[in-house]
Enzyme design. Structure first.
Site, PDB file in Angstrom:
ATOM      1  N   SER A 109      -3.603   2.580   0.315  1.00  0.00           N
ATOM      2  CA  SER A 109      -4.170   3.908   0.323  1.00  0.00           C
ATOM      3  C   SER A 109      -3.497   4.890  -0.634  1.00  0.00           C
ATOM      4  CB  SER A 109      -4.107   4.485   1.740  1.00  0.00           C
ATOM      5  OG  SER A 109      -2.760   4.656   2.140  1.00  0.00           O
ATOM      6  N   SER A 131       0.354   0.124   1.765  1.00  0.00           N
ATOM      7  CA  SER A 131      -0.240   1.190   0.949  1.00  0.00           C
ATOM      8  C   SER A 131       0.601   1.754  -0.189  1.00  0.00           C
ATOM      9  CB  SER A 131      -0.667   2.346   1.833  1.00  0.00           C
ATOM     10  OG  SER A 131      -1.891   2.040   2.445  1.00  0.00           O
ATOM     11  N   LYS A 140       1.801  12.319  -2.305  1.00  0.00           N
ATOM     12  CA  LYS A 140       0.609  11.856  -1.583  1.00  0.00           C
ATOM     13  C   LYS A 140       0.199  12.924  -0.577  1.00  0.00           C
ATOM     14  CE  LYS A 140      -1.074   7.795   1.006  1.00  0.00           C
ATOM     15  NZ  LYS A 140      -0.693   6.481   1.589  1.00  0.00           N
TER      16      LYS A 140
HETATM   17  N1  GLN Z   1      -4.765  -1.450   3.720  1.00  0.00           N
HETATM   18  C1  GLN Z   1      -4.084  -1.191   4.947  1.00  0.00           C
HETATM   19  C2  GLN Z   1      -5.019  -0.511   5.917  1.00  0.00           C
HETATM   20  O1  GLN Z   1      -6.118  -0.288   5.568  1.00  0.00           O
HETATM   21  C3  GLN Z   1      -2.833  -0.430   4.669  1.00  0.00           C
HETATM   22  C4  GLN Z   1      -2.895   1.015   4.898  1.00  0.00           C
HETATM   23  C5  GLN Z   1      -1.560   1.711   4.714  1.00  0.00           C
HETATM   24  O2  GLN Z   1      -0.545   1.078   4.440  1.00  0.00           O
HETATM   25  N2  GLN Z   1      -1.556   3.014   4.929  1.00  0.00           N
HETATM   26  O3  GLN Z   1      -4.666  -0.228   7.018  1.00  0.00           O
END
Ligand code: GLN
Length: 446
Positions: A127, A151, A52
């Site tokens: 994400s 995420s 990532k």
């Molecule tokens: N969907 C969550 C957010 O928008 C999770 C993001 C993450 O885990 N990096 O914050």
């Protein structure tokens, strides 16, 4: 073969931000020579991987999918990279994400959106959407993701793969571009449970460069992975199932039957504080994000605006042009709730909720080995369908964010497909530093 597959299919999917072709081939040839000389060292010898793009890689551009870091070349490796490189894998490239890991659909990337390999009209989740899509599409056998509120697990669920958010403190965050430091975790995304456990064994461990890592905990997950789970106690919180769509509910009921047939005791419980999870998560994560992202000022890192009049103008212009709208929304929310007049009403209360949510979950885990439920309330949705309504997307984090607020480990594993052929994910949440039990139960389900 992997590079060939990426070149022909990824233009349709969009999972890679950078394909490290030349360097990967050079590296692979070197490993071929060592293999010919019978000098095969390392548990990942010659195995391709994708990372990532919010995990820093020395000399390899790392963007966090932001214009702010478009040309950023790190001068050091994240601790997880150092640990992986010791096992001799081959880095194929860096994977797409929502800008600074903020989002749940991978539509917030500055560069391009990612599509779900199961159906390219659908989101892959986010994400870590690039990581999930790359593993699901067979571009890499494993990838690393990061999980601040879901995420790793949510895109794993949408793309039908295995994604683990380890216990907070199990894996060093050194070299992970910070979103919310008290919640961020790096973890493996793979096609099966055993591979996942192997990768976590490799990247786990305490580290002097990250004082929040935990010393002296065992990171052996494979030796107990195929244990009998007869008598294991698993709790299903009714609040986790109530909000899910019918198709998701029924796959969780099927999973319950599978576990019962394996001899586990599965019982319904209540987690009454579930309704506070999303509010507490977004207040805390945005507060921490607003502080962490203050470093992107146009001087120390990355993008710098041109044609400015003075220093303040430079900050304002750089940050206005360098950040996307979701990132700005979080910074504004975070600075608002941390400001003098609002701190008590919002930030402090969110911290209290965090404690209450933790007590609620600890209570259940004092009587059960695992908490089980859906990873997400629904399956992957159509690209574009939630873009105008960020709140709708935030609400999807209700089932994943509690593990981040509490620091508990949690995995998402595939639990079948819906009628349209889209994957459904099963989540297992465990006690702090008890990933071994999670892997054991996940492996037996698989
Ligand atoms: N969907 C969550 C957010 O928008 C999770 C993001 C993450 O885990 N990096 O914050």
């Amino acid at each position: 073969a992997y590079l060939e597959r990426i070149k022909t299919i990824d233009p349709e999917i969009g999972s890679f931000l950078l394909v490290n072709e030349e360097e990967a081939l050079r590296n692979a040839r070197e490993l071929d020579e060592r293999q010919a000389a019978d000098d095969m060292e390392g548990e990942l010898f010659g195995i391709p991987m994708g990372i990532k793009d919010n995990i820093v890689t020395k000399d390899v551009v790392t963007t966090a999918a932001s214009r702010m870091l478009e040309d950023f070349v790190p001068i050091y490796d994240a601790t997880v990279m150092e640990k992986l490189y010791k096992e001799n894998p081959v880095l194929l490239g860096k994977l797409n994400l929502d800008e600074f890991a903020m989002g749940g659909s991978n539509e917030n990337s500055y560069f391009k959106e990612v599509k779900n390999p199961w159906n390219t009209k659908k989101v892959p989740g986010g994400s870590s959407g690039g990581s999930a899509a790359a593993v699901a599409a067979g571009f890499v056998p494993f990838a690393l993701g990061s999980d601040t509120g879901g995420s790793i697990r949510q895109p794993a669920s949408y793309c039908g793969i295995v994604g683990m958010k380890p216990t907070y403190g199990r894996v060093s965050r050194y070299g992970l571009i910070a979103f919310a430091s008290s919640l961020d975790c790096i973890g493996p995304m793979t096609r099966n449970v055993r591979d996942n456990a192997k990768i976590l064994e490799i990247i786990a461990g305490s580290n002097l460069k990250d004082s929040t890592t935990m010393p002296d905990v065992s990171s052996d997950f494979l030796s107990t992975i195929d244990r009998d789970i007869k008598g294991m106690k698993i709790a299903i919180p009714k609040e986790f199932v109530d909000g899910a769509t019918d198709e998701v509910k029924s796959s969780i009921l099927k999973a319950k039957e599978v576990y019962e047939s394996l001899g586990a005791v599965v019982e319904e419980v209540s987690l009454k504080k579930t309704k506070y999870i999303v509010s507490a998560y977004f207040i805390i994560s945005s507060s921490e994000a607003s502080a962490n992202l203050a470093r992107f000022d146009g001087i120390r890192y990355g993008y710098q605006a041109e044609g400015v009049d003075n220093l303040e103008d430079l900050y304002r212009k750089t940050r206005s042009e360098g950040f996307g709208s979701e990132v700005k929304r979080r910074i504004l929310l975070g600075t608002f709730v941390l400001s003098a007049g609002h701190f008590d009403a919002h930030y402090l209360r969110a911290q209290k909720l965090r404690t209450i949510i933790t007590q609620d979950m600890n209570e259940v885990l004092s009587e059960y080995d695992l908490i089980m439920g859906p990873t997400t309330p629904s399956v992957a949705y159509d690209l574009g369908s939630k873009l105008d309504n960020p709140l709708d997307m935030y609400l999807d984090d209700v089932l994943t964010a509690s593990s981040n607020l509490t620091g508990m480990p949690a995995i998402s594993i595939p639990a079948g497909l819906n009628k349209e052929g889209m994957p459904i994910g099963l989540q297992l949440i465990g006690k702090h530093f008890d990933e071994a039990t999670i892997y054991n139960a996940a492996y037996q389900f698989e």
